[in-house]
Design an enzyme around this catalytic site. Structure first.
Site, PDB file in Angstrom:
ATOM      1  N   GLY A  12       0.828  -1.201   0.000  1.00 16.75           N
ATOM      2  CA  GLY A  12       0.000   0.000   0.000  1.00 16.75           C
ATOM      3  C   GLY A  12       0.860   1.248   0.000  1.00 16.75           C
ATOM      4  O   GLY A  12       1.632   1.486   0.922  1.00 16.75           O
ATOM      5  N   GLY A  14       0.071   4.621   0.107  1.00 16.53           N
ATOM      6  CA  GLY A  14      -0.519   5.896   0.481  1.00 16.53           C
ATOM      7  C   GLY A  14       0.564   6.733   1.141  1.00 16.53           C
ATOM      8  O   GLY A  14       1.749   6.513   0.914  1.00 16.53           O
ATOM      9  N   PHE A  15       0.172   7.651   1.990  1.00 13.15           N
ATOM     10  CA  PHE A  15       1.173   8.513   2.632  1.00 13.15           C
ATOM     11  C   PHE A  15       2.119   7.707   3.522  1.00 13.15           C
ATOM     12  O   PHE A  15       3.327   7.918   3.507  1.00 13.15           O
ATOM     13  CB  PHE A  15       0.497   9.614   3.437  1.00 13.15           C
ATOM     14  CG  PHE A  15      -0.062  10.702   2.586  1.00 13.15           C
ATOM     15  CD1 PHE A  15       0.776  11.550   1.886  1.00 13.15           C
ATOM     16  CD2 PHE A  15      -1.433  10.860   2.443  1.00 13.15           C
ATOM     17  CE1 PHE A  15       0.274  12.555   1.083  1.00 13.15           C
ATOM     18  CE2 PHE A  15      -1.951  11.865   1.638  1.00 13.15           C
ATOM     19  CZ  PHE A  15      -1.097  12.716   0.960  1.00 13.15           C
ATOM     20  N   VAL A  80      -2.424  -7.992  -3.217  1.00 12.34           N
ATOM     21  CA  VAL A  80      -2.098  -8.812  -2.055  1.00 12.34           C
ATOM     22  C   VAL A  80      -3.358  -9.502  -1.568  1.00 12.34           C
ATOM     23  O   VAL A  80      -4.400  -8.871  -1.392  1.00 12.34           O
ATOM     24  CB  VAL A  80      -1.483  -7.963  -0.925  1.00 12.34           C
ATOM     25  CG1 VAL A  80      -1.352  -8.788   0.348  1.00 12.34           C
ATOM     26  CG2 VAL A  80      -0.123  -7.433  -1.352  1.00 12.34           C
ATOM     27  N   GLU A 171     -15.948  19.243   2.426  1.00 10.56           N
ATOM     28  CA  GLU A 171     -15.258  19.626   1.186  1.00 10.56           C
ATOM     29  C   GLU A 171     -16.183  19.447  -0.009  1.00 10.56           C
ATOM     30  O   GLU A 171     -16.345  20.340  -0.846  1.00 10.56           O
ATOM     31  CB  GLU A 171     -14.033  18.745   0.961  1.00 10.56           C
ATOM     32  CG  GLU A 171     -12.825  19.056   1.798  1.00 10.56           C
ATOM     33  CD  GLU A 171     -11.780  17.954   1.709  1.00 10.56           C
ATOM     34  OE1 GLU A 171     -10.683  18.143   2.260  1.00 10.56           O
ATOM     35  OE2 GLU A 171     -12.062  16.887   1.118  1.00 10.56           O
ATOM     36  N   ASP A 300      -4.038   4.662   8.230  1.00  6.57           N
ATOM     37  CA  ASP A 300      -5.438   4.440   8.615  1.00  6.57           C
ATOM     38  C   ASP A 300      -5.720   3.006   9.017  1.00  6.57           C
ATOM     39  O   ASP A 300      -6.760   2.720   9.609  1.00  6.57           O
ATOM     40  CB  ASP A 300      -6.364   4.807   7.445  1.00  6.57           C
ATOM     41  CG  ASP A 300      -6.449   6.305   7.252  1.00  6.57           C
ATOM     42  OD1 ASP A 300      -5.777   7.024   8.018  1.00  6.57           O
ATOM     43  OD2 ASP A 300      -7.164   6.745   6.335  1.00  6.57           O
ATOM     44  N   ALA A 316      -3.500  12.619   6.957  1.00 10.32           N
ATOM     45  CA  ALA A 316      -2.245  12.469   6.222  1.00 10.32           C
ATOM     46  C   ALA A 316      -1.015  12.714   7.102  1.00 10.32           C
ATOM     47  O   ALA A 316      -0.085  11.902   7.081  1.00 10.32           O
ATOM     48  CB  ALA A 316      -2.246  13.399   5.020  1.00 10.32           C
TER      49      ALA A 316
END
Lengths: 447, 447
Positions: A12, A14-15, A80, A171, A300, A316
């Protein structure tokens, strides 16, 4: 050669995964990045794609390109399926990779609280595909209304309902109001987009509940100024094609967007470690799982407590700090240094609402409106991965800000709910391709 | 009010339809633009999306946004199914529009010479969706090879075959060679993209056959310098998942792209006027159809002869000239002025091959290489619709030129050949949406 140096597998990108890899770039480790997508998505700006302000290419960067100058980092586009911790293996369909260190950071996806049938009716916002699907639905709603109006058919008013008053919902609601009131204002002849009703529905007592109450109030006022109706204490009980139900109250809806529940990636449970209600893996103080000090769970996907007992938020900056931490601990092991426990540094938080509208909390200071929005803008442009994107996004925004124009207002592709044969022959099934897409394209959404 | 002023209906908003509308903007006519897409696509740069140099949003502009300042122009996103010339009606599914003037400019699509089964194996390049599908297939080919190599599986070399040596095929072949040799060069660990074989296959005796022979030769040399193998006099007899056949010669292929046959949009035939072998409508000297001086057929859909008997080529400048001409003739009618016959002004032609590589012909002068490429670049940036795009595209190009980086290198969505259920629950069928997409999304590709 590669066999002797320790192998770190990161699942993964992501950040968390990204910054773990950045920390290990150029070090004496072999690092393999595993993701089902070929790109890292800058999630904080995803709503700007959904609202047609930015193109996907401006908020997503090919993962392998980020690390093209780091020869010790490999990227693998694959799926995965599970883990074999005993034999230190990451499992894919019919392949597996041996690791010395494993970092699992496959993030979270949205949950419909057991109402999976809502998924197609109210898309969430986690991936580039989600964002373009939302863009498609919203723009299409106006096109259909305009067409019907021009053809003299009855046209019902456009109601955009956003479910969930968290940062994403806020948002989205703000962005939808802006599109209706400003962006599309001059472009239609038979309908008036400005009459669109944008409704933000929150089950709790206030929106942005993780923020102080005064900022929730301010956010509500700023949303109302943008033309958003905010409805709190309103739990959605049903979502249909043309309406939602709140208790026994029916609200007509043209487009419904989902900004509510978040659940951890299913991969968490497959680690066999204890998880919390949201499916997040309960990690030890060094972000590893009990009995496996070489298996980190980050971002997360991890349930982490701060010193004061509060959970580390799923934002983040937290993911970035965890990623750096995991990388540093792996380097510390190599130097035979003891691991320090992970400490989350809360640098404050910012939530954007719309043009010159935002709220922010830095230490004890609370910000609202333009200053908060500028702070948000600068922080996000700074963190945008990829210099070339950063510049162009800034230009896009400046342009969008002065002109209210939307460069990315395209309705492309089909609804992902349309069967391919309906595309006509050009898109007929291509088996080899289909297999590939199945193997690579479909699985737990990564962060 | 609107009822009294004459109504011009334009079907298809490619270059011809677009410039017809521009000519009528602000005039005392009601103009309705009908297209199945909400955006005008700048086709000459489509290959740059296919090669991940540009994002779709940078070469496509929402049609209604182009005319937001022209109140007499309406845009309608819908599907034309036919025409009722007697009652002056354009027919949609269960709607119809009355016109005083009809302009049909629904362009051309690619044809597989009766081998429709090739369509899914060798995508062509007419729409934004085509371009992102090509991008997806090419990038995926490298990802799969890299993965297999890293997992110790056998990896066969990547062969990208482009069928058709016209401008599109030449552009695509050059772009694919650049991706392999430059863009992806540093990004992979287990494979060497530079070893990719890019093969351009042309059935005729030379590529760019509409250009003078010396330019065909130069184009071939420039392609070879970029690393493209050019094979002429080679008619494809079979396309399969992993190979193509040329006569009885088998050539392995990883990705096949189609730059060959072009056929007029099926809408042409539904006008009931005589058509040529390619299905293009044979128009009179004022680009109308016999017996209907108020029905214009323009662009790639029209078969037009030049004074010297040569056909007007199916290029953007010709479409633009026809569009302006039709608009002017409609204005002339209103002034009770006689119509002049359409005359095509050949301003020369340019074909791009790759980075600093192109050929051009302006009058008697022939250009090659960098000067031709610069000319091509300037002309196309100038004509790019939408100021904001023009600037950003220029920046994108400058950046791509110095850095060889590719901002738009995303693999998004599924192959259009993957059934929706395979997307998982988030993309489950949404009936209302499906109907909409069917009505609006699927039909004869417009130019």
């Amino acid at each position: 050669m590669q066999i002797r140096i320790p192998h770190v597998v990161i699942v993964g990108v992501g950040f968390a995964g990204l910054y773990a890899a950045k920390t290990l770039a150029g070090q004496n480790f072999r690092v393999t990045l595993l993701d089902r997508r070929n790109h890292h998505t800058f999630q904080p700006l995803l709503y700007q794609v959904a609202s047609a302000a930015l193109s996907p290419g401006e908020i997503a960067v090919p993962i392998r390109h980020i690390f093209s100058k780091a020869p010790n980092i490999e990227t693998l586009l694959d799926e995965v399926t599970g883990f074999d911790l005993k034999n230190q293996r990451v499992l894919m369909d019919d392949d597996s990779i041996i690791y010395d260190y494993l970092i699992v950071a496959s993030g979270a996806t949205h949950t419909y609280f057991g109402h999976d049938e809502w998924a197609s009716l109210a898309p969430g916002l986690k991936t580039v595909e989600d964002a373009t699907e939302i863009r498609r639905r919203v723009l299409l709603a106006y096109e259909i209304a305009e067409r019907d109006a021009q053809l003299g058919k009855p046209v019902s008013p456009i109601n955009i309902v956003v479910v969930g008053g968290g940062p994403t919902g806020v948002e989205l609601a703000g962005a939808m109001a802006e599109i209706a009131r400003q962006v599309l204002a001059d472009d239609f002849r038979a309908i008036r987009p400005a009459t669109t009703r944008v409704l933000l529905v929150e089950a709790g007592s206030r929106i942005l509940s993780t923020y102080p109450e005064d900022l929730s109030r301010s956010a509500t006022e700023q949303l109302q100024k943008l033309g958003v109706d905010v409805l709190t204490g309103a739990a959605v009980t049903e979502i249909a094609d043309d309406h939602i139900m709140i208790g026994d109250k029916l609200l007509p809806s043209t487009v419904v967007l989902w900004g509510a529940g978040v659940a951890a990636s299913p991969l968490g449970k497959r680690l066999g470690a204890p998880t919390d209600r949201a499916g997040r893996v309960i990690v030890t103080e060094d972000l590893t799982i009990p009995g496996h000090s070489n298996v980190f769970v980050l971002g997360d996907l991890a349930a982490v407590k701060q010193s004061d007992g509060k959970p580390v938020p799923g934002v983040a900056p937290a993911a970035i700090q965890m990623g750096k931490y995991a990388g540093e601990m792996i380097l510390a092991d190599a130097r035979h240094q003891p691991r320090k426990p992970f400490v989350y540094h809360d640098k404050g938080s910012l939530a954007t609402i719309g043009r010159s509208a935002a709220v922010g909390e830095i230490g004890r200071a609370h910000f609202s409106g333009f200053p908060a929005w500028i702070a948000w803008l600068l922080v996000h442009i700074y963190f945008l991965i990829g210099f070339h994107n950063r510049i162009l996004v800034l230009l896009q925004w400046l342009w969008a800000y002065v002109s209210f124009s939307r460069g990315a207002r395209l309705i492309t592709g089909q609804s992902r709910s349309v069967a391919p044969r309906e595309h006509g022959v050009v898109h007929e099934a291509d088996v080899s391709n289909e297999e590939v897409a199945q193997r690579i394209g479909n699985s737990v959404p990564y962060r």
